[in-house]
Design a protein around this motif. Structure first.
Motif, PDB file in Angstrom:
ATOM      1  N   ALA A 179      39.501  26.811  39.336  1.00 42.63           N
ATOM      2  CA  ALA A 179      40.925  26.958  40.562  1.00 42.63           C
ATOM      3  C   ALA A 179      42.292  26.278  39.971  1.00 42.63           C
ATOM      4  CB  ALA A 179      40.470  25.776  41.238  1.00 42.63           C
ATOM      5  N   PRO A 180      43.381  27.922  39.714  1.00 39.99           N
ATOM      6  CA  PRO A 180      44.692  27.247  39.632  1.00 39.99           C
ATOM      7  C   PRO A 180      45.994  26.538  39.781  1.00 39.99           C
ATOM      8  CG  PRO A 180      44.743  29.323  40.743  1.00 39.99           C
ATOM      9  CD  PRO A 180      43.881  28.604  40.721  1.00 39.99           C
ATOM     10  N   VAL A 181      46.499  26.190  39.285  1.00 42.96           N
ATOM     11  CA  VAL A 181      47.605  25.341  39.764  1.00 42.96           C
ATOM     12  C   VAL A 181      48.418  26.003  39.855  1.00 42.96           C
ATOM     13  CG1 VAL A 181      48.543  22.814  39.598  1.00 42.96           C
ATOM     14  CG2 VAL A 181      46.281  23.307  39.131  1.00 42.96           C
ATOM     15  N   LEU A 182      49.622  25.260  40.517  1.00 39.18           N
ATOM     16  CA  LEU A 182      51.364  26.651  40.360  1.00 39.18           C
ATOM     17  C   LEU A 182      51.573  25.008  40.105  1.00 39.18           C
ATOM     18  CD1 LEU A 182      53.608  28.953  39.922  1.00 39.18           C
ATOM     19  CD2 LEU A 182      53.073  29.644  41.904  1.00 39.18           C
ATOM     20  N   SER A 183      52.339  25.073  39.541  1.00 40.90           N
ATOM     21  CA  SER A 183      53.723  23.740  39.613  1.00 40.90           C
ATOM     22  C   SER A 183      55.157  24.146  39.393  1.00 40.90           C
ATOM     23  CB  SER A 183      53.617  22.825  38.628  1.00 40.90           C
ATOM     24  OG  SER A 183      53.297  23.095  37.296  1.00 40.90           O
ATOM     25  N   ILE A 184      55.977  25.313  38.693  1.00 41.24           N
ATOM     26  CA  ILE A 184      57.222  26.078  38.390  1.00 41.24           C
ATOM     27  C   ILE A 184      56.791  27.198  38.472  1.00 41.24           C
ATOM     28  CG2 ILE A 184      58.996  25.712  37.410  1.00 41.24           C
ATOM     29  CD1 ILE A 184      58.285  23.280  35.499  1.00 41.24           C
ATOM     30  N   VAL A 185      58.002  28.136  38.945  1.00 36.33           N
ATOM     31  CA  VAL A 185      58.610  29.545  39.460  1.00 36.33           C
ATOM     32  C   VAL A 185      60.271  29.776  38.551  1.00 36.33           C
ATOM     33  CG1 VAL A 185      59.031  31.514  40.691  1.00 36.33           C
ATOM     34  CG2 VAL A 185      57.313  29.579  40.900  1.00 36.33           C
ATOM     35  N   ASP A 186      59.941  30.618  37.640  1.00 34.10           N
ATOM     36  CA  ASP A 186      61.809  30.224  37.120  1.00 34.10           C
ATOM     37  C   ASP A 186      61.662  31.920  36.239  1.00 34.10           C
ATOM     38  OD1 ASP A 186      63.941  29.643  35.914  1.00 34.10           O
ATOM     39  OD2 ASP A 186      62.836  29.589  33.488  1.00 34.10           O
ATOM     40  N   PHE A 205      45.755  29.850  34.202  1.00 37.47           N
ATOM     41  CA  PHE A 205      45.595  31.217  34.224  1.00 37.47           C
ATOM     42  C   PHE A 205      44.763  31.782  33.532  1.00 37.47           C
ATOM     43  CE2 PHE A 205      50.313  29.714  35.186  1.00 37.47           C
ATOM     44  CZ  PHE A 205      49.770  29.265  36.590  1.00 37.47           C
ATOM     45  N   LEU A 206      44.446  33.203  33.798  1.00 31.57           N
ATOM     46  CA  LEU A 206      43.197  33.861  32.956  1.00 31.57           C
ATOM     47  C   LEU A 206      44.126  35.419  33.461  1.00 31.57           C
ATOM     48  CD1 LEU A 206      39.984  32.545  34.606  1.00 31.57           C
ATOM     49  CD2 LEU A 206      41.285  31.576  32.524  1.00 31.57           C
ATOM     50  N   GLN A 207      43.405  36.326  31.716  1.00 26.69           N
ATOM     51  CA  GLN A 207      44.161  37.269  31.436  1.00 26.69           C
ATOM     52  C   GLN A 207      43.377  37.998  33.124  1.00 26.69           C
ATOM     53  OE1 GLN A 207      47.267  38.239  30.452  1.00 26.69           O
ATOM     54  NE2 GLN A 207      47.024  39.871  30.815  1.00 26.69           N
ATOM     55  N   GLN A 230      50.945  29.260  32.098  1.00 27.93           N
ATOM     56  CA  GLN A 230      52.247  29.942  31.819  1.00 27.93           C
ATOM     57  C   GLN A 230      51.582  32.050  31.873  1.00 27.93           C
ATOM     58  OE1 GLN A 230      55.268  31.540  29.021  1.00 27.93           O
ATOM     59  NE2 GLN A 230      56.094  29.231  29.375  1.00 27.93           N
ATOM     60  N   LEU A 231      51.823  32.499  33.200  1.00 22.36           N
ATOM     61  CA  LEU A 231      52.196  33.836  32.870  1.00 22.36           C
ATOM     62  C   LEU A 231      53.416  34.167  33.312  1.00 22.36           C
ATOM     63  CD1 LEU A 231      52.186  34.594  35.583  1.00 22.36           C
ATOM     64  CD2 LEU A 231      49.722  33.869  36.074  1.00 22.36           C
ATOM     65  N   THR A 232      54.080  35.632  32.791  1.00 22.71           N
ATOM     66  CA  THR A 232      55.338  35.868  33.027  1.00 22.71           C
ATOM     67  C   THR A 232      54.688  37.922  34.532  1.00 22.71           C
ATOM     68  OG1 THR A 232      56.009  35.558  31.313  1.00 22.71           O
ATOM     69  CG2 THR A 232      57.358  37.035  32.678  1.00 22.71           C
ATOM     70  N   ALA A 233      55.264  37.284  35.101  1.00 21.46           N
ATOM     71  CA  ALA A 233      55.323  38.383  36.467  1.00 21.46           C
ATOM     72  C   ALA A 233      56.436  39.346  36.670  1.00 21.46           C
ATOM     73  CB  ALA A 233      54.781  37.793  37.673  1.00 21.46           C
ATOM     74  N   ASN A 234      56.493  41.133  36.512  1.00 22.49           N
ATOM     75  CA  ASN A 234      57.307  41.287  36.453  1.00 22.49           C
ATOM     76  C   ASN A 234      57.256  42.257  37.882  1.00 22.49           C
ATOM     77  OD1 ASN A 234      58.230  43.946  36.493  1.00 22.49           O
ATOM     78  ND2 ASN A 234      59.124  43.318  35.607  1.00 22.49           N
ATOM     79  N   VAL A 235      58.358  41.817  38.528  1.00 24.46           N
ATOM     80  CA  VAL A 235      58.094  42.057  40.248  1.00 24.46           C
ATOM     81  C   VAL A 235      58.927  42.820  40.522  1.00 24.46           C
ATOM     82  CG1 VAL A 235      57.087  39.746  40.608  1.00 24.46           C
ATOM     83  CG2 VAL A 235      59.401  40.061  40.589  1.00 24.46           C
ATOM     84  N   ALA A 249      52.000  32.320  45.703  1.00 20.13           N
ATOM     85  CA  ALA A 249      50.848  32.052  44.849  1.00 20.13           C
ATOM     86  C   ALA A 249      50.267  32.158  44.137  1.00 20.13           C
ATOM     87  CB  ALA A 249      50.417  32.551  46.356  1.00 20.13           C
ATOM     88  N   VAL A 250      49.626  31.843  43.269  1.00 18.56           N
ATOM     89  CA  VAL A 250      48.365  32.739  41.864  1.00 18.56           C
ATOM     90  C   VAL A 250      46.795  31.867  42.862  1.00 18.56           C
ATOM     91  CG1 VAL A 250      49.648  32.377  40.492  1.00 18.56           C
ATOM     92  CG2 VAL A 250      48.211  29.797  41.022  1.00 18.56           C
ATOM     93  N   THR A 251      46.135  33.088  42.080  1.00 16.14           N
ATOM     94  CA  THR A 251      44.895  33.286  43.333  1.00 16.14           C
ATOM     95  C   THR A 251      43.981  33.579  41.685  1.00 16.14           C
ATOM     96  OG1 THR A 251      45.697  33.923  45.006  1.00 16.14           O
ATOM     97  CG2 THR A 251      43.164  33.828  44.964  1.00 16.14           C
ATOM     98  N   ASN A 252      43.024  32.590  41.548  1.00 13.37           N
ATOM     99  CA  ASN A 252      41.985  33.384  40.757  1.00 13.37           C
ATOM    100  C   ASN A 252      40.312  32.983  42.003  1.00 13.37           C
ATOM    101  OD1 ASN A 252      43.004  32.509  38.523  1.00 13.37           O
ATOM    102  ND2 ASN A 252      42.021  30.424  38.119  1.00 13.37           N
ATOM    103  N   PRO A 253      39.578  33.992  41.958  1.00 14.92           N
ATOM    104  CA  PRO A 253      38.387  35.088  42.888  1.00 14.92           C
ATOM    105  C   PRO A 253      37.431  34.313  42.054  1.00 14.92           C
ATOM    106  CG  PRO A 253      38.884  35.966  40.647  1.00 14.92           C
ATOM    107  CD  PRO A 253      39.737  35.599  40.771  1.00 14.92           C
ATOM    108  N   ALA A 254      36.375  34.344  43.413  1.00 14.11           N
ATOM    109  CA  ALA A 254      35.314  33.470  43.447  1.00 14.11           C
ATOM    110  C   ALA A 254      34.028  34.275  42.404  1.00 14.11           C
ATOM    111  CB  ALA A 254      34.434  33.583  44.263  1.00 14.11           C
ATOM    112  N   PRO A 255      33.591  33.520  41.807  1.00 14.45           N
ATOM    113  CA  PRO A 255      32.341  32.133  42.618  1.00 14.45           C
ATOM    114  C   PRO A 255      33.269  31.519  42.312  1.00 14.45           C
ATOM    115  CG  PRO A 255      31.406  33.172  40.251  1.00 14.45           C
ATOM    116  CD  PRO A 255      32.206  33.999  40.370  1.00 14.45           C
ATOM    117  N   GLY A 256      33.452  30.093  42.021  1.00 20.12           N
ATOM    118  CA  GLY A 256      34.746  28.991  41.500  1.00 20.12           C
ATOM    119  C   GLY A 256      36.231  29.655  42.533  1.00 20.12           C
ATOM    120  N   GLY A 257      36.908  29.738  41.324  1.00 23.21           N
ATOM    121  CA  GLY A 257      38.449  29.890  42.270  1.00 23.21           C
ATOM    122  C   GLY A 257      38.875  28.907  42.811  1.00 23.21           C
TER     123      GLY A 257
END
Length: 258
Positions: A179-186, A205-207, A230-235, A249-257
């Motif tokens: 399961a991911p965790v998200l704490s800062i957006v910059d 975070f998983l590539q 840490q990940l970088t999103a181009n938006v 939101a950040v999401t990792n898919p099932a199973p788990g996730g």
């Protein structure tokens, strides 16, 4: 028979000549105890033996001796073999782990041997160490690679030859996404019609697996996972994107996730 397993007690029949009741002795080498010797005839002995659990495996000599005066020793070179027992595997706890996780897993079964029994969790799971607590329990420290295929997989324990064998617990372990965790957006703000890079800080975070959402009107063009934290999103922000605060939101898919 010409062989036995470690920790086994059995009768072995020896054939030859000049065996004498109460006189002839038998020797199977170190860590094999002669419990009784029965002279069936001058040409046949039945020896009841107990093989130690730590007896050295492989071929060994067997000797029969009649004492002085006269007498002597006859040896059958490589006449008997000590084998490893085949292991069994009944339980794996915990029975799941996450990609990029290192954890201890306890395996329950039988005939586990320190520095001998090996473990296999399948592709992309590294066995860092194996600690045999007893013949029925061992602890494997494992690391699950990000590339490990998610879902159920078999777990195997193996004792090598001579004797030995492999026991497999089908679908004994599952690989999940964490399961991911998200704490800062910059930066935490952008303008309509703008395309920007946004750095997200958190955990797990998983590539090519973790996805990001900024809500309607914001398109995620690319995601680069710099590290598990840490990940970088181009938006690209649409010209008509709704103004004001919104959830990220950040999401990792099932199973788990999650």
């Amino acid at each position: 028979p010409t062989s036995a397993f470690q920790a086994q007690t059995l009768n072995v029949v020896l054939t030859g000549a000049n065996f004498i009741s109460g006189v002839t002795t038998v020797d199977f080498g170190g860590d094999v105890t002669i419990n009784t010797t029965t002279i069936n005839s001058a040409t046949q002995i039945t020896a009841n033996i107990s093989v130690s659990a730590n007896a050295v495996v492989g071929s060994r000599n067997v000797a029969v001796s009649n004492p002085a005066p006269g007498g002597g020793t006859a040896t059958l070179t490589n006449g008997f073999t000590i084998n490893y027992n085949a292991p069994t595997l009944t339980n794996v706890v915990p029975n799941n782990g996450n990609r990029v996780q290192t954890l201890d897993v306890t395996l329950t079964g039988s005939n586990f041997i320190s520095s001998v029994t090996t473990i296999d969790f399948g592709a992309d799971i590294t066995i860092n160490s194996v600690t045999v607590n007893s013949a029925t329990s061992l602890v494997a420290n494992i690391t699950i690679a990000q590339s490990a295929i998610t879902g159920l997989r078999n777990v195997s324990v193996t004792n090598p030859a001579p004797g030995g064998g492999t026991a497999t617990l089908n679908n004994g372990f599952a690989v999940n996404n964490p399961a991911p965790v998200l704490s800062i957006v910059d930066p935490n703000a952008g303008s309509r019609s703008e395309t920007i890079d946004v750095v997200l800080t958190g955990e797990n975070f998983l590539q090519n697996i973790t996805t990001v959402s900024f809500g309607s009107g914001i398109t995620v063009n690319a995601i680069t996972v710099n590290s598990p934290t840490q990940l970088t999103a181009n938006v690209a922000i649409a010209s008509n994107a709704t103004l004001g605060f919104r959830n990220v939101a950040v999401t990792n898919p099932a199973p788990g996730g999650g």
